[in-house]
Design a protein around this motif. Structure first.
Motif, PDB file in Angstrom:
ATOM      1  N   PRO A 232      -6.551 -12.562  -7.523  1.00  0.00           N
ATOM      2  CA  PRO A 232      -6.690 -12.568  -8.811  1.00  0.00           C
ATOM      3  C   PRO A 232      -6.029 -14.320  -9.132  1.00  0.00           C
ATOM      4  O   PRO A 232      -5.055 -14.920  -7.734  1.00  0.00           O
ATOM      5  CB  PRO A 232      -5.389 -11.686  -9.405  1.00  0.00           C
ATOM      6  CG  PRO A 232      -5.340 -10.761  -8.147  1.00  0.00           C
ATOM      7  CD  PRO A 232      -5.596 -11.229  -6.724  1.00  0.00           C
ATOM      8  N   GLN A 233      -6.301 -14.892  -9.997  1.00  0.00           N
ATOM      9  CA  GLN A 233      -5.966 -16.407  -9.823  1.00  0.00           C
ATOM     10  C   GLN A 233      -5.117 -16.300 -10.473  1.00  0.00           C
ATOM     11  O   GLN A 233      -4.809 -15.599 -12.160  1.00  0.00           O
ATOM     12  CB  GLN A 233      -6.703 -17.099 -10.631  1.00  0.00           C
ATOM     13  CG  GLN A 233      -8.634 -17.024  -9.880  1.00  0.00           C
ATOM     14  CD  GLN A 233      -9.178 -17.385 -10.902  1.00  0.00           C
ATOM     15  OE1 GLN A 233      -9.762 -17.530 -12.176  1.00  0.00           O
ATOM     16  NE2 GLN A 233     -10.171 -18.739  -9.977  1.00  0.00           N
ATOM     17  N   ASN A 234      -3.867 -16.506 -10.642  1.00  0.00           N
ATOM     18  CA  ASN A 234      -2.364 -16.709 -10.829  1.00  0.00           C
ATOM     19  C   ASN A 234      -1.935 -17.765  -9.809  1.00  0.00           C
ATOM     20  O   ASN A 234      -1.293 -18.285  -8.420  1.00  0.00           O
ATOM     21  CB  ASN A 234      -1.768 -15.560 -11.022  1.00  0.00           C
ATOM     22  CG  ASN A 234       0.154 -15.750 -11.042  1.00  0.00           C
ATOM     23  OD1 ASN A 234       0.951 -16.208 -10.850  1.00  0.00           O
ATOM     24  ND2 ASN A 234      -0.132 -14.533 -12.431  1.00  0.00           N
TER      25      ASN A 234
ATOM     26  N   VAL B  95      -1.027 -25.566 -12.418  1.00  0.00           N
ATOM     27  CA  VAL B  95      -1.925 -24.862 -12.196  1.00  0.00           C
ATOM     28  C   VAL B  95      -2.737 -23.820 -12.873  1.00  0.00           C
ATOM     29  O   VAL B  95      -3.826 -23.799 -13.064  1.00  0.00           O
ATOM     30  CB  VAL B  95      -1.006 -23.488 -10.288  1.00  0.00           C
ATOM     31  CG1 VAL B  95      -2.511 -22.786 -10.322  1.00  0.00           C
ATOM     32  CG2 VAL B  95      -0.924 -24.481  -9.496  1.00  0.00           C
ATOM     33  N   ASN B  96      -1.999 -23.570 -14.001  1.00  0.00           N
ATOM     34  CA  ASN B  96      -2.096 -23.288 -14.741  1.00  0.00           C
ATOM     35  C   ASN B  96      -3.521 -23.250 -16.026  1.00  0.00           C
ATOM     36  O   ASN B  96      -4.642 -22.535 -16.115  1.00  0.00           O
ATOM     37  CB  ASN B  96      -1.240 -22.297 -16.183  1.00  0.00           C
ATOM     38  CG  ASN B  96      -0.533 -20.813 -15.903  1.00  0.00           C
ATOM     39  OD1 ASN B  96      -1.364 -20.699 -14.452  1.00  0.00           O
ATOM     40  ND2 ASN B  96       0.758 -20.838 -16.026  1.00  0.00           N
ATOM     41  N   LEU B  97      -3.029 -24.912 -16.273  1.00  0.00           N
ATOM     42  CA  LEU B  97      -4.318 -25.536 -16.870  1.00  0.00           C
ATOM     43  C   LEU B  97      -5.167 -25.437 -15.878  1.00  0.00           C
ATOM     44  O   LEU B  97      -6.888 -25.904 -16.162  1.00  0.00           O
ATOM     45  CB  LEU B  97      -3.777 -26.862 -16.761  1.00  0.00           C
ATOM     46  CG  LEU B  97      -2.572 -27.288 -18.339  1.00  0.00           C
ATOM     47  CD1 LEU B  97      -2.287 -28.620 -17.886  1.00  0.00           C
ATOM     48  CD2 LEU B  97      -3.106 -26.616 -19.142  1.00  0.00           C
ATOM     49  N   THR B  98      -5.171 -25.889 -14.510  1.00  0.00           N
ATOM     50  CA  THR B  98      -6.577 -25.491 -13.875  1.00  0.00           C
ATOM     51  C   THR B  98      -7.143 -23.926 -13.604  1.00  0.00           C
ATOM     52  O   THR B  98      -8.829 -24.586 -14.279  1.00  0.00           O
ATOM     53  CB  THR B  98      -6.265 -26.319 -11.934  1.00  0.00           C
ATOM     54  OG1 THR B  98      -5.183 -27.281 -12.252  1.00  0.00           O
ATOM     55  CG2 THR B  98      -7.523 -25.497 -11.515  1.00  0.00           C
ATOM     56  N   LEU B  99      -6.249 -23.360 -14.096  1.00  0.00           N
ATOM     57  CA  LEU B  99      -7.704 -22.025 -13.858  1.00  0.00           C
ATOM     58  C   LEU B  99      -7.998 -21.363 -15.081  1.00  0.00           C
ATOM     59  O   LEU B  99      -8.805 -21.536 -15.245  1.00  0.00           O
ATOM     60  CB  LEU B  99      -6.398 -20.650 -13.270  1.00  0.00           C
ATOM     61  CG  LEU B  99      -5.679 -21.303 -11.911  1.00  0.00           C
ATOM     62  CD1 LEU B  99      -4.576 -20.380 -11.627  1.00  0.00           C
ATOM     63  CD2 LEU B  99      -6.692 -20.981 -10.661  1.00  0.00           C
ATOM     64  N   GLN B 100      -7.298 -22.106 -16.227  1.00  0.00           N
ATOM     65  CA  GLN B 100      -7.571 -21.952 -17.513  1.00  0.00           C
ATOM     66  C   GLN B 100      -9.065 -22.961 -17.686  1.00  0.00           C
ATOM     67  O   GLN B 100     -10.215 -22.429 -17.663  1.00  0.00           O
ATOM     68  CB  GLN B 100      -6.847 -22.104 -18.446  1.00  0.00           C
ATOM     69  CG  GLN B 100      -5.638 -21.663 -18.532  1.00  0.00           C
ATOM     70  CD  GLN B 100      -4.226 -22.341 -19.669  1.00  0.00           C
ATOM     71  OE1 GLN B 100      -5.029 -23.280 -20.006  1.00  0.00           O
ATOM     72  NE2 GLN B 100      -3.186 -21.537 -19.523  1.00  0.00           N
TER      73      GLN B 100
ATOM     74  N   MET C  72     -15.353 -29.000 -11.550  1.00  0.00           N
ATOM     75  CA  MET C  72     -14.760 -27.252 -11.075  1.00  0.00           C
ATOM     76  C   MET C  72     -14.784 -27.292  -9.364  1.00  0.00           C
ATOM     77  O   MET C  72     -13.797 -26.362  -9.084  1.00  0.00           O
ATOM     78  CB  MET C  72     -15.538 -25.928 -11.514  1.00  0.00           C
ATOM     79  CG  MET C  72     -15.547 -26.044 -12.998  1.00  0.00           C
ATOM     80  SD  MET C  72     -16.166 -24.669 -13.405  1.00  0.00           S
ATOM     81  CE  MET C  72     -18.487 -25.346 -13.367  1.00  0.00           C
ATOM     82  N   ASP C  73     -16.038 -27.733  -8.822  1.00  0.00           N
ATOM     83  CA  ASP C  73     -15.511 -27.586  -7.228  1.00  0.00           C
ATOM     84  C   ASP C  73     -15.047 -28.480  -6.503  1.00  0.00           C
ATOM     85  O   ASP C  73     -13.383 -28.359  -5.750  1.00  0.00           O
ATOM     86  CB  ASP C  73     -17.180 -27.707  -6.599  1.00  0.00           C
ATOM     87  CG  ASP C  73     -18.485 -26.925  -6.995  1.00  0.00           C
ATOM     88  OD1 ASP C  73     -17.964 -25.886  -6.579  1.00  0.00           O
ATOM     89  OD2 ASP C  73     -19.423 -27.583  -6.483  1.00  0.00           O
ATOM     90  N   LEU C  74     -14.143 -29.778  -7.409  1.00  0.00           N
ATOM     91  CA  LEU C  74     -13.059 -30.779  -7.410  1.00  0.00           C
ATOM     92  C   LEU C  74     -12.109 -29.905  -7.370  1.00  0.00           C
ATOM     93  O   LEU C  74     -11.382 -29.930  -6.560  1.00  0.00           O
ATOM     94  CB  LEU C  74     -13.224 -31.503  -8.008  1.00  0.00           C
ATOM     95  CG  LEU C  74     -11.824 -32.560  -7.442  1.00  0.00           C
ATOM     96  CD1 LEU C  74     -11.756 -32.945  -6.401  1.00  0.00           C
ATOM     97  CD2 LEU C  74     -11.965 -33.459  -8.531  1.00  0.00           C
ATOM     98  N   LEU C  75     -11.771 -28.829  -8.043  1.00  0.00           N
ATOM     99  CA  LEU C  75     -10.467 -27.863  -8.540  1.00  0.00           C
ATOM    100  C   LEU C  75      -9.879 -27.080  -7.576  1.00  0.00           C
ATOM    101  O   LEU C  75      -8.989 -27.014  -7.159  1.00  0.00           O
ATOM    102  CB  LEU C  75     -10.410 -27.655 -10.006  1.00  0.00           C
ATOM    103  CG  LEU C  75     -10.458 -28.264 -11.520  1.00  0.00           C
ATOM    104  CD1 LEU C  75     -10.511 -27.841 -12.353  1.00  0.00           C
ATOM    105  CD2 LEU C  75      -9.657 -29.434 -11.549  1.00  0.00           C
TER     106      LEU C  75
END
Length: 390
Positions: A212-214, A240-245, A262-265
């Motif tokens: 999961p993404q956390n 990280v949270n801003l990136t996942l959002q 998105m691929d860069l992130l």
């Protein structure tokens, strides 16, 4: 037709959630070996030579190589071959029991959808190759799921699906790489030599998608460069949270630039997990992004249309003369501010000098910053003048 991209897919781990059984894997891993049609024959020949050297008459399967030093040698022979790695690493221990997917059947169905949606979004064209038979239930179900989703054209060709392509050797390569990645994640496979394994194949990896993404998934082996700062973990978590959002918000976007962002992130997240304190040079990032694209991205386009737009959206991306990274501490943010100031301050000074010369020549009748759109610049320059006089 463009050079066809193949994905040879295999797995590592099992589907069980009975963690009291010490043999049950903590992680489930899917690896795609990406190879262009123009490189497929050469790649097969090279992999076959490696297989014969290290496995003789056996298949090149990860569970047939226990010696980490031999694995290092083998990976070194693979690292320059024409393929890339796109992987998923699922930590089954972090899946909540009340989520409804901690049962083998529902877990497999969920993973089918998760991986299909991501691959279909990431790749405009992909010719998938899976094991034809065996006891791997996920692969069997995944193949059925893809066939239901893919729509062949008039010539019975699917731009995203199965087209009767085969390569037992490259499926063995996928198996070996999946087992190698497992040694950095799965508690039943973990090896202290994994950092060396990873270092060798790092440039082959397009992405390792953690789920999961956390943000805590990315804290593995993290050691802050400024342990005395109380804000470092806050910065880490926020970046990280801003990136996942952002990834979640834009995952269905069909815009080409958005897909690149998105691929860069994803790439920066992967680098964060493996090397949280290291920057990635721009050229290495471009090599990664361009590996799966027909239309290549250049440095200027990358900075102005990809990185800048992400920062405009509020994401935290640190940069220095060593490249880019997601910030994990205050020092990373200072790196970004310092690099930016090297450009911003001289430019403001040049504008100020130009303005002063025109004011002087026209007896203050023409102010090139008089227009409303330059009001912000004018305030900055006037404040700087005020600071100097004080």
């Amino acid at each position: 037709m463009n050079d066809i991209q193949f994905a040879f897919i295999d797995e590592s781990g099992d589907y069980s959630f009975d963690f009291e059984n010490k043999d049950v894997s903590s992680h489930f891993i899917i690896v795609s070996i990406l190879a262009k049609e123009s490189n497929k024959e050469l790649l097969e020949q090279e992999v076959e030579m490696v297989r014969q050297k290290y496995f003789q008459t056996d298949e090149m399967h990860t569970d047939k190589m226990d010696n980490p030093h031999l694995r290092i040698q083998l990976l070194n022979e693979l690292k320059d071959l024409p393929f890339n790695i796109y992987a998923y690493v699922v930590d089954k221990r972090k899946i909540r029991e009340d989520s409804g997917i901690t049962f083998e059947k529902t877990f497999i169905k969920f993973m089918n959808r998760l991986i299909y949606d991501d691959l279909n979004r990431t790749f405009d064209q992909l010719d998938l190759v899976l094991v034809e038979q065996g006891t791997k239930e996920f692969m069997t179900e995944f193949k059925t799921y893809i066939k239901e989703k893919s729509v062949p054209d008039l010539f019975n060709y699917s731009i995203f699906g199965f087209n009767h392509s085969k390569s037992e050797l490259l499926l063995q390569l996928a198996n070996f790489i999946a087992g190698t990645i497992a040694k950095g994640y799965d508690q039943t496979q973990y090896s202290e030599h994994y950092p060396l394994f990873h270092k060798i194949i790092k440039k082959k990896i397009i992405a390792i998608n953690l789920w999961p993404q956390n943000y805590k998934n990315y804290l593995h082996d993290y050691i802050s460069r400024n342990q005395d700062s109380q804000f470092d973990e806050v910065i880490f978590k926020q970046s990280v949270n801003l990136t996942l959002q952002y990834l979640e918000k834009n995952k269905k976007s069909e815009d080409a630039d958005e897909k690149i962002r998105m691929d860069l992130l994803k790439f920066l997240l992967f680098n964060l997990r493996e090397n949280p304190n290291e920057y990635v040079y721009t050229q290495e990032i471009l090599d990664n992004l361009n590996a799966i694209r027909v239309n290549k991205i250049n440095h200027h386009y990358f900075r102005s249309n990809i990185v800048s737009k992400l920062r405009d959206s509020g994401l935290l991306i640190a940069s220095s003369n060593k490249g880019y990274k997601l910030p994990v501490c205050l020092t990373d943010l200072y790196d970004f501010v310092n690099l930016s100031s090297l450009t911003i301050h001289p430019m403001i000074q040049r504008i100020s000098k130009c303005r002063n010369q025109v004011l002087l020549a026209t007896n203050n009748e023409i102010d090139i910053l008089e227009n409303n759109e330059y009001e912000y610049l004018k305030k900055i320059i006037d404040l700087e003048k005020l600071a100097v006089t004080e």
